[in-house]
Design a protein around this motif. Structure first.
Motif, PDB file in Angstrom:
ATOM      1  N   HIS A  52       2.120   9.301 -26.600  1.00 27.36           N
ATOM      2  CA  HIS A  52       1.732  10.793 -26.805  1.00 27.36           C
ATOM      3  C   HIS A  52       0.422  10.756 -27.605  1.00 27.36           C
ATOM      4  N   THR A  53      -0.493  11.678 -27.601  1.00 27.38           N
ATOM      5  CA  THR A  53      -1.748  11.847 -28.420  1.00 27.38           C
ATOM      6  C   THR A  53      -1.592  12.852 -29.435  1.00 27.38           C
ATOM      7  N   GLY A  54      -0.674  13.815 -29.332  1.00 21.91           N
ATOM      8  CA  GLY A  54      -0.517  14.801 -30.460  1.00 21.91           C
ATOM      9  C   GLY A  54      -0.327  14.629 -32.003  1.00 21.91           C
ATOM     10  N   GLY A  55       0.455  13.470 -31.869  1.00 22.23           N
ATOM     11  CA  GLY A  55       0.909  13.026 -33.419  1.00 22.23           C
ATOM     12  C   GLY A  55       0.089  12.126 -34.262  1.00 22.23           C
ATOM     13  N   LYS A  56       0.621  11.402 -35.152  1.00 28.15           N
ATOM     14  CA  LYS A  56      -0.221  10.609 -36.061  1.00 28.15           C
ATOM     15  C   LYS A  56      -0.431   9.198 -35.303  1.00 28.15           C
ATOM     16  N   PRO A  57      -1.848   8.896 -35.706  1.00 30.55           N
ATOM     17  CA  PRO A  57      -2.327   7.813 -34.710  1.00 30.55           C
ATOM     18  C   PRO A  57      -1.385   6.406 -34.922  1.00 30.55           C
ATOM     19  N   ASP A  58      -0.816   6.244 -35.874  1.00 28.29           N
ATOM     20  CA  ASP A  58       0.029   4.961 -35.953  1.00 28.29           C
ATOM     21  C   ASP A  58       1.526   5.084 -35.251  1.00 28.29           C
ATOM     22  N   THR A  59       1.749   6.166 -34.741  1.00 28.78           N
ATOM     23  CA  THR A  59       2.948   6.387 -34.068  1.00 28.78           C
ATOM     24  C   THR A  59       2.825   7.168 -32.697  1.00 28.78           C
ATOM     25  N   PRO A  60       2.263   6.557 -31.766  1.00 28.30           N
ATOM     26  CA  PRO A  60       2.041   7.350 -30.692  1.00 28.30           C
ATOM     27  C   PRO A  60       3.412   7.372 -29.615  1.00 28.30           C
ATOM     28  N   SER A  61       4.284   6.710 -29.770  1.00 34.14           N
ATOM     29  CA  SER A  61       5.670   6.622 -29.110  1.00 34.14           C
ATOM     30  C   SER A  61       6.743   6.425 -29.732  1.00 34.14           C
ATOM     31  N   CYS A  62       7.769   6.875 -29.256  1.00 40.47           N
ATOM     32  CA  CYS A  62       9.366   6.881 -29.806  1.00 40.47           C
ATOM     33  C   CYS A  62       9.313   5.058 -30.116  1.00 40.47           C
ATOM     34  N   GLY A 105      13.275  15.889 -36.948  1.00 39.31           N
ATOM     35  CA  GLY A 105      12.165  16.471 -37.496  1.00 39.31           C
ATOM     36  C   GLY A 105      11.040  15.931 -37.862  1.00 39.31           C
ATOM     37  N   ARG A 106      11.253  14.662 -38.696  1.00 39.68           N
ATOM     38  CA  ARG A 106      10.241  13.794 -39.040  1.00 39.68           C
ATOM     39  C   ARG A 106       9.647  13.101 -37.715  1.00 39.68           C
ATOM     40  N   ASN A 107      10.407  12.515 -36.946  1.00 39.15           N
ATOM     41  CA  ASN A 107       9.780  11.635 -35.947  1.00 39.15           C
ATOM     42  C   ASN A 107       9.210  12.415 -34.781  1.00 39.15           C
ATOM     43  N   CYS A 108       9.867  13.497 -34.491  1.00 37.21           N
ATOM     44  CA  CYS A 108       8.814  14.499 -33.421  1.00 37.21           C
ATOM     45  C   CYS A 108       7.647  14.870 -34.177  1.00 37.21           C
ATOM     46  N   ASP A 109       7.532  15.204 -35.218  1.00 34.25           N
ATOM     47  CA  ASP A 109       6.440  15.405 -35.832  1.00 34.25           C
ATOM     48  C   ASP A 109       5.361  14.284 -35.986  1.00 34.25           C
ATOM     49  N   SER A 110       5.991  13.034 -36.321  1.00 32.25           N
ATOM     50  CA  SER A 110       5.033  11.718 -36.172  1.00 32.25           C
ATOM     51  C   SER A 110       4.502  11.415 -34.796  1.00 32.25           C
ATOM     52  N   VAL A 111       5.357  11.582 -33.977  1.00 30.27           N
ATOM     53  CA  VAL A 111       5.124  11.315 -32.481  1.00 30.27           C
ATOM     54  C   VAL A 111       4.079  12.257 -31.717  1.00 30.27           C
ATOM     55  N   LEU A 112       4.882  13.447 -31.773  1.00 28.86           N
ATOM     56  CA  LEU A 112       4.241  14.347 -30.858  1.00 28.86           C
ATOM     57  C   LEU A 112       3.362  15.366 -31.622  1.00 28.86           C
ATOM     58  N   GLY A 113       3.497  15.518 -33.067  1.00 31.41           N
ATOM     59  CA  GLY A 113       2.700  16.464 -33.843  1.00 31.41           C
ATOM     60  C   GLY A 113       3.305  17.757 -33.814  1.00 31.41           C
ATOM     61  N   ARG A 114       4.583  17.756 -33.362  1.00 33.89           N
ATOM     62  CA  ARG A 114       5.301  19.193 -33.483  1.00 33.89           C
ATOM     63  C   ARG A 114       6.582  19.017 -33.376  1.00 33.89           C
ATOM     64  N   ALA A 115       7.469  19.988 -33.507  1.00 34.53           N
ATOM     65  CA  ALA A 115       8.750  19.759 -33.464  1.00 34.53           C
ATOM     66  C   ALA A 115       9.418  19.667 -32.039  1.00 34.53           C
ATOM     67  N   CYS A 116      10.570  18.799 -31.706  1.00 34.71           N
ATOM     68  CA  CYS A 116      10.848  19.018 -30.708  1.00 34.71           C
ATOM     69  C   CYS A 116      11.720  20.092 -30.242  1.00 34.71           C
ATOM     70  N   THR A 117      11.810  20.421 -29.066  1.00 31.31           N
ATOM     71  CA  THR A 117      12.571  21.610 -28.469  1.00 31.31           C
ATOM     72  C   THR A 117      14.036  21.400 -28.295  1.00 31.31           C
ATOM     73  N   ASP A 118      14.786  22.405 -28.251  1.00 29.36           N
ATOM     74  CA  ASP A 118      16.361  21.984 -28.260  1.00 29.36           C
ATOM     75  C   ASP A 118      16.621  21.273 -26.699  1.00 29.36           C
TER      76      ASP A 118
END
Lengths: 131, 160
Positions: A52-62, A105-118
């Motif tokens: 993914h590209t929307g999150g933090k640079p050091d964590t592009p993926s789960c 909450g933490r990891n969706c923001d780190s990887v996606l740069g947003r909250a995950c949907t339900d």
């Protein structure tokens, strides 16, 4: 030191170690209900494995920390081992609703740069629980 | 299930810095022992990604800055709910390097607000000479104290 050890032991008894208040199936059902859709494990797998590209640079993926095989241990960027995410390998996974929400909450923001949907949460848990 | 009497005891303990063996850190030939993290919330929350670093490694102003920036904690979101964050910040600042209830006698970085323990001058000095590239690869990160210091989580940083 003996008194201290005893006191610490009492503390361990007094404090709940893990709030085991749910199950993977119950969480999936809850997220499905909130999303209004059935969980799609294949979509969960794709989200987990993608870059993914929307999150933090050091964590592009789960997979940055959890690897592409969630039945195996992962490793945090700090070097610390992470127990496998799949409940088949780590039975305590997804049995504490506050912990699940905290890490989504933490990891969706780190990887996606947003909250995950339900729906995404349902999909991810459904895939991880199928492994 | 929480027993009230035990809980009071635990809270009292949590508010008191517990030192390993002696009342303060001991410097030996190959390393030293220091206060172990005595706050269970701190140990659980911060300890899930790295050891719960001794509060006495950084001055209070550093801990305040770190706890104010958990949404980008060295490249990751490490946010906590307000109650948990406040408790941990209180523990860290009350046991910091530059306050009386902590080590209370030296500021590791006067005039600065370091965010990384690994950038402190003593840390760089101690590790620069000794740590091979092979050890660095094994540890993955300088934040992984326990890769080389087996007793790190208990406050023992001997030269093993």
């Amino acid at each position: 030191m003996k008194t201290l050890s005893l006191t610490l032991a009492l503390c361990a008894l007094a404090l709940p170690a893990v709030a085991q208040d749910t199950t993977p199936a119950a969480l999936i059902a809850g997220y499905e209900a909130a999303a209004g859709a059935k969980a799609d494990p294949a979509a969960g797998r794709d989200l987990f494995l993608a870059n993914h590209t929307g999150g933090k640079p050091d964590t592009p993926s789960c997979t940055t920390c959890h690897t592409n095989d969630p039945t195996k241990p992962g490793q945090a960027r700090t070097g610390k081992a992470i127990d496998p995410l799949a409940p088949s390998a780590t039975p305590a996974r997804f049995t504490d609703s506050a912990k699940v929400e905290k890490w989504f909450g933490r990891n969706c923001d780190s990887v996606l740069g947003r909250a995950c949907t339900d729906a995404e949460k349902a999909n991810l848990l459904a895939w991880l629980s199928s492994l | 299930m929480i027993r009230p009497a035990s809980l009071i005891l635990c809270l009292a303990l949590a508010a008191t810095p517990v030192f390993a063996e002696s009342e303060e850190e001991e410097e030996g030939e190959g390393g030293f022992r220091t206060a172990v993290a005595a706050n269970p919330t701190f140990q659980t929350e911060c300890g899930s990604c790295h050891i719960a670093y001794p509060a006495g490694f950084l001055p209070a102003r550093s801990w305040t800055a770190i706890m104010a920036g958990l949404d980008d904690h060295f490249g990751e979101n490490a946010t906590l709910d307000d109650k948990t964050r406040t408790e941990i910040e209180g523990y860290l600042t009350q046991n910091a390097a530059d306050v009386q209830s902590g080590w209370g006698r030296r500021d590791p970085a006067p005039g600065a607000t370091p965010l990384r323990i690994s950038e402190l001058s003593w840390f760089v000095r101690e590790h620069g000479r000794e740590v091979s590239n092979q050890m660095k690869t094994k540890a993955k990160s300088m934040s992984n104290c326990a890769a080389c210091h087996q007793g790190a989580a208990q406050g023992a940083f001997e030269g093993d």
